[in-house]
Design an enzyme around this catalytic site. Structure first.
Site, mmCIF file in Angstrom:
data_model
loop_
_atom_site.group_PDB
_atom_site.id
_atom_site.type_symbol
_atom_site.label_atom_id
_atom_site.label_comp_id
_atom_site.label_asym_id
_atom_site.label_seq_id
_atom_site.Cartn_x
_atom_site.Cartn_y
_atom_site.Cartn_z
ATOM 1 N N ASP A 1 -11.070 1.742 -3.564
ATOM 2 C CA ASP A 1 -11.427 1.476 -2.206
ATOM 3 C C ASP A 1 -13.122 1.110 -2.064
ATOM 4 O O ASP A 1 -13.192 1.436 -1.067
ATOM 5 C CB ASP A 1 -11.024 2.349 -0.379
ATOM 6 C CG ASP A 1 -9.067 2.383 -0.716
ATOM 7 O OD1 ASP A 1 -9.196 0.875 -0.561
ATOM 8 O OD2 ASP A 1 -9.072 3.438 0.523
ATOM 9 N N ASP B 1 0.872 -1.311 -0.036
ATOM 10 C CA ASP B 1 0.081 -0.307 0.200
ATOM 11 C C ASP B 1 0.831 1.107 -0.120
ATOM 12 O O ASP B 1 1.644 1.033 0.116
ATOM 13 C CB ASP B 1 -0.978 -0.054 1.469
ATOM 14 C CG ASP B 1 -2.170 0.974 1.183
ATOM 15 O OD1 ASP B 1 -2.935 1.372 0.257
ATOM 16 O OD2 ASP B 1 -3.068 0.385 2.153
HETATM 17 C C1 GLA Z 1 -5.943 2.236 2.364
HETATM 18 C C2 GLA Z 1 -6.078 0.596 1.259
HETATM 19 C C3 GLA Z 1 -7.556 -0.009 1.638
HETATM 20 C C4 GLA Z 1 -7.269 -0.532 3.094
HETATM 21 C C5 GLA Z 1 -6.359 0.243 3.927
HETATM 22 C C6 GLA Z 1 -5.538 0.134 5.544
HETATM 23 O O1 GLA Z 1 -6.075 2.704 2.450
HETATM 24 O O2 GLA Z 1 -6.325 1.045 0.183
HETATM 25 O O3 GLA Z 1 -7.660 -0.710 1.186
HETATM 26 O O4 GLA Z 1 -5.497 -1.627 2.958
HETATM 27 O O5 GLA Z 1 -5.230 1.140 3.579
HETATM 28 O O6 GLA Z 1 -4.640 0.869 6.168
#
Ligand code: GLA
Length: 714
Positions: free
Chosen positions: A510, A446
């Site tokens: 997301d 990420d």
């Molecule tokens: C980001 C990612 C999510 C999740 C969060 C965790 O927002 O896009 O899918 O993994 O971080 O903190």
């Protein structure tokens, strides 16, 4: 009349495309042609001559050529390929001369020099086996004093007929939105986010006025780079149109000492003479060539929206068991597993398992997951550091920030400066230790903030940061070849062919709201194939929009990509779990076709429905996912027509899954719905199939399978 001896013409063929370049001894090269294959016997000399235009009045007596390396020094009055400065000689108005041309297979390497500027430039340009054009430029400082580089761009002249443009915009939870506009003025996209950001996907599409998915000349252009960039679609008063793409350098960021070189990221361009689908299919081929997947895309379960930071071993194991029951094949433990990580304020950088949550480490959970027959994946955000972390307390100077100013935080975190060798070594060691200590099959990598002060002590470091990231990913892939990496960046803020060289999946957004996802995924599909697009079945009520959809619409939408679940299945009822299990069964049955076949976007005439259609390379199996997005504009649906089939081949049409058909809008289903339908390819392509009249936000999954012609419909 023949062309001057100072000009040589080179031709490259690949797939159904031809590329012709004119190389000049005393100037930079020109693009003569890029498009559908020309006959082998075509006289390139005649083609070149036919393109030599008249010289207009009231302009420079010798207008600068629309070259692949536009030269300010010859009178090119728009953005040139190179902009630089030096204190000991003029380097801002080059005039290139050719040194040599090497043709290696389907690539040309055109070496140029300017003895006054004391610079050398090599253009690599060619066609990839996918049929996608790629080009890249390398600049070398031949002088003894340093040169500061402001710009090193790839340029591609395009046909003057291409007068419409689709660019992409977006925000968190709404990536890959399309802006379609006439291309009548300069279009410029500048990205200074460090990563691409949600708003600045590094790609653009240009086409003939009114081009559609299935008709018209179309070019898609992409910069394979995960950092700051500048994309331009411009035209000149002489009538030239061109695309330009480059990494964007911050002031003072790139300094070339004597004999040092700088290489631009690759520009990728896909051409189609028959609409945007064909253009996308070449990009999909290109992505597949890079991915080299060795097995089908396993069904995921991701723990994020189920538990967030609340990691409880009993619940995590129960979720794993429930996931295995519905057919999940890979379990990914998301954020919250490492020391002190109880919310998003602290702990990034401290990559040690949290002993409070995992007193016996991660092995008890991993053993449970593997005993259920699933792979295990783990979330990381390696490039980051929270000020509230042991790492930052020990090494505050490792953060990418200007120490002279206060820091700008994003999600309470800073970026680790990977250009500092010690910071790079620390991170590499932490990751390698964990990858060795645990049988990790998959990493969700990420990256959750833009860079705001991408700096070492003085000079910006954004470019060096991306190169260091690529190096780290390459080293990990080399050391752990069986481990797959996913690129996530608050959803889809880092999706590009640069990082795809090292990763196998993108988390596209997301947003797990199936309706929003349909438009996000559609935008994504212009450049990337479905198997790299993470797409999850979320909870009943979306966590990011509060919309509610039934399981069928959520599952069918997830089938359009690499399917996963991001929902606390412990809260799902028996019926919902059975429905998910059925869709997963169909996903497994059809994923080879979806992920290896050609994919088409087929919008409905009213724009309120869309079909994704995948057809195996041998034309024997097809999968159509019809999504009714909004209320149909007419009372009866229009038949869906499915391109690419073998005209005389007989096919059986089978309904594999569908949303409930409650009958709000329909008294009786189409006559064929509950029977077996056989049609030949020509009928499916030219006449099509009627579908039920569907409620908005519902979905149908059809399979089309070749059957021997004796099995005729009666
Ligand atoms: C980001 C990612 C999510 C999740 C969060 C965790 O927002 O896009 O899918 O993994 O971080 O903190």
């Amino acid at each position: 009349m023949s062309i001057s001896q100072q000009t040589s013409l080179y031709r490259v063929d690949q797939q159904d495309k031809t590329l012709v370049i004119a190389c000049h001894q005393k100037a930079s090269p020109e693009l003569v042609y890029f498009g559908d294959a020309l006959p082998k016997e075509t006289s390139l000399e005649s083609v070149y001559l036919s393109q030599q235009a008249g010289i207009p009045q009231a302009m420079l007596d010798q207008p600068a050529a629309m070259s692949l390396i536009p030269e300010a020094g010859r009178g090119w009055l728009q953005s040139p390929a190179v902009e630089a400065q030096a204190l000991d000689r003029p380097v801002w108005a080059m005039r290139w001369q050719q040194v040599r041309v090497d043709q290696q297979s389907q690539d040309l390497f055109i070496a140029l020099e300017d003895p006054i500027a004391q610079l050398a430039l090599t253009l690599q340009i060619g066609l990839l086996p996918s049929g996608v054009l790629h080009q890249q430029v390398t600049l070398t400082n031949l002088g003894s004093a340093h040169v500061q580089v402001q710009r090193l761009a790839c340029t591609l002249p395009v046909s003057v007929e291409l007068t419409e443009r689709i660019s992409f915009y977006g925000r968190w939870c709404q990536e890959f939105q399309q802006a379609r506009e006439p291309w009548q003025s300069t279009w410029l996209q500048e990205n200074r986010n460090g990563r691409n950001g949600h708003a600045n996907f590094p790609g653009v599409i240009v086409g003939q006025a009114g081009f559609t998915e299935q008709q018209g000349q179309v070019l898609g252009m992409h910069l394979a780079w995960s950092g700051n960039h500048r994309l331009k679609a411009d035209y000149s008063i002489e009538g030239h149109r061109y695309l330009q793409a480059e990494a964007l350098y911050l002031p003072g960021e790139i300094v070339l000492e004597a004999n040092e070189s700088l290489t631009s990221p690759p520009m990728l361009v896909s051409h189609s003479a028959c609409g945007a689908n064909h253009m996308s299919q070449a990009f999909h081929r290109e992505a597949r060539a890079r991915l080299q997947l060795v097995k089908p895309r396993p069904v995921h379960l991701n723990t994020w929206e189920a538990f967030y930071f609340d990691h409880d071993m009993t619940k995590l194991k129960e979720l794993a068991s429930a996931a295995a029951d519905v057919g999940v094949e890979r379990y990914i433990l998301d954020d919250g597993w490492f020391k002190g990580r109880n919310d998003d304020h602290a702990a990034l950088g401290d990559w040690f398992v949290d002993e409070a949550k995992y007193p016996d480490g991660l092995m008890p959970l991993i053993r449970h997951v593997k005993a259920l027959g699933m792979e295990f994946g783990l979330w990381f955000e390696p490039e980051m550091v929270n000020p509230d972390s042991d790492l930052y307390r020990a090494q505050p100077e490792w953060a990418l920030q200007l120490p002279q100013y206060s820091a700008c935080l994003g999600r309470n975190q800073l970026v680790l400066n990977l250009a500092i060798p010690e910071a790079y070594a620390y991170l590499r060691e932490r990751l390698f230790d964990l990858f060795k200590a645990y049988p990790i099959d998959y990493v969700k990598w990420d990256m959750n903030r833009d860079y705001s002060q991408p700096s070492g002590a003085i000079a910006p470091q954004a470019h060096a940061q991306v190169l260091a990231l690529y190096r780290l990913l390459a080293e990990i892939n080399q050391a752990f070849p069986n481990m797959e990496i996913e690129s996530c960046s608050s959803g889809g803020a880092r999706v590009d062919f640069g990082i795809l060289n090292f990763t196998k999946r993108f988390w596209a957004s997301d947003c797990n709201d199936a309706l929003e996802r349909q438009s996000i995924q559609r935008g994504f599909s212009y450049f990337f194939p479905p198997e790299v697009m993470g797409s999850h079945i979320g909870p009943d009520k979306s966590h990011t929009t509060s919309r509610v959809h039934d399981v069928a619409f959520r599952s069918g939408t997830a089938m359009l990509g690499h399917l996963g679940i991001e929902w606390n299945l412990l809260e799902a009822n028996t019926q919902q779990k059975a429905t998910i299990a059925n869709w997963i069964k169909q996903y497994k049955r059809t994923r080879d076709c979806l992920h290896q076949g050609n994919n088409w976007r087929l919008p409905s005439a009213d724009g309120h429905a869309q079909t994704q259609w995948a057809l195996s390379q041998d034309g024997q199996q097809g999968v159509a996912v019809y999504s009714q997005l909004a209320m149909p504009k007419q009372a009866q649906t229009l038949p869906i027509r499915l391109p690419g089939l073998i005209p005389e081949q007989n096919y059986q049409v089978t309904v594999l899954e569908h949303s409930p058909l409650p009958g709000h809008l329909m008294k009786a289903k189409p006559a064929w719905w509950d029977t077996e339908l056989h049609l030949n390819g020509a009928s499916l392509m030219q006449i099509g199939v009627q579908l039920p009249i569907l409620d908005p936000e519902s979905i149908v999954l059809l399979e089309i399978k070749a059957v021997p012609s004796s099995e005729k419909n009666t």
